[in-house]
Motif scaffolding. Sequence first.
Motif, short mmCIF file in Angstrom:
data_model
loop_
_atom_site.label_atom_id
_atom_site.label_comp_id
_atom_site.label_asym_id
_atom_site.label_seq_id
_atom_site.Cartn_x
_atom_site.Cartn_y
_atom_site.Cartn_z
N GLN A 1 78.55 62.29 -6.28
CA GLN A 1 78.79 63.36 -7.26
C GLN A 1 79.10 62.76 -8.63
O GLN A 1 79.68 61.69 -8.73
N ARG A 2 78.74 63.48 -9.66
CA ARG A 2 79.02 63.01 -11.03
C ARG A 2 80.53 62.97 -11.24
O ARG A 2 81.28 63.64 -10.53
N PRO A 3 80.99 62.26 -12.24
CA PRO A 3 82.43 62.20 -12.52
C PRO A 3 82.97 63.58 -12.92
O PRO A 3 82.22 64.43 -13.40
N ARG B 1 84.46 66.40 -15.05
CA ARG B 1 84.29 66.71 -16.47
C ARG B 1 85.37 67.67 -17.00
O ARG B 1 85.59 67.74 -18.19
N GLN C 1 82.06 70.85 -7.08
CA GLN C 1 83.04 69.77 -7.12
C GLN C 1 84.18 70.04 -8.10
O GLN C 1 85.34 69.82 -7.78
N GLN C 2 83.86 70.48 -9.31
CA GLN C 2 84.89 70.71 -10.32
C GLN C 2 85.88 71.77 -9.82
O GLN C 2 87.10 71.61 -9.95
#
Length: 180
Positions: free
Chosen positions: A32-34, A36, A92-93
């Motif tokens: 997953q992306r970091p 934000r 995810q966020q």
Amino acid sequence: MFDALETRPTTYTVRDLIQRVQQGGTRIPQFQRPLRWKNRDVCAFFDSIWRGYPVGSMLFWERPAPAERIVLGVAELDVPAVDQALWVVDGQQRLTALAATLLDLDQKNDARWRIAFDPAAAESPFGLLPLRGAGSVVPLSVLGDLRRLGRWLTESTLDERAQDRVEEAQQRILDYALPA
């Protein structure tokens, strides 16, 4: 020939999701992306939940998960192996915001997760938790658990009306259902 993927629409309450995270039943894959989101994004997310607004659906992939140390925000949590974990494909966020703020984890004063509920606020009741002198605001980590809230209210100086609003906030947040 490809087998059709089984898809099942369902809902999970915030209570269900954070319990699953704590028990290792919901995981965020390493690819997953970091993260934000900033503090204001987390506050806006909880404000939407408070008001009963839709916050988008979650997308999970059901797969086994090993015992491991997972990271939620900046906190680490050891979780057991699970035969059928929900791996986050989309959300995810939101999931991290829920777990990092509502679970009683050491977030090392990372402001993104230091969110409080102010029962006296007329507009949005969510904001940054002050490091000191926060007697009239409730850390969201307190709202994440019935027993923690009970202990906190016993020691608080809030009047009955403010205590009722805090209990209402806990109920609205933990019972909020996210489509998945």
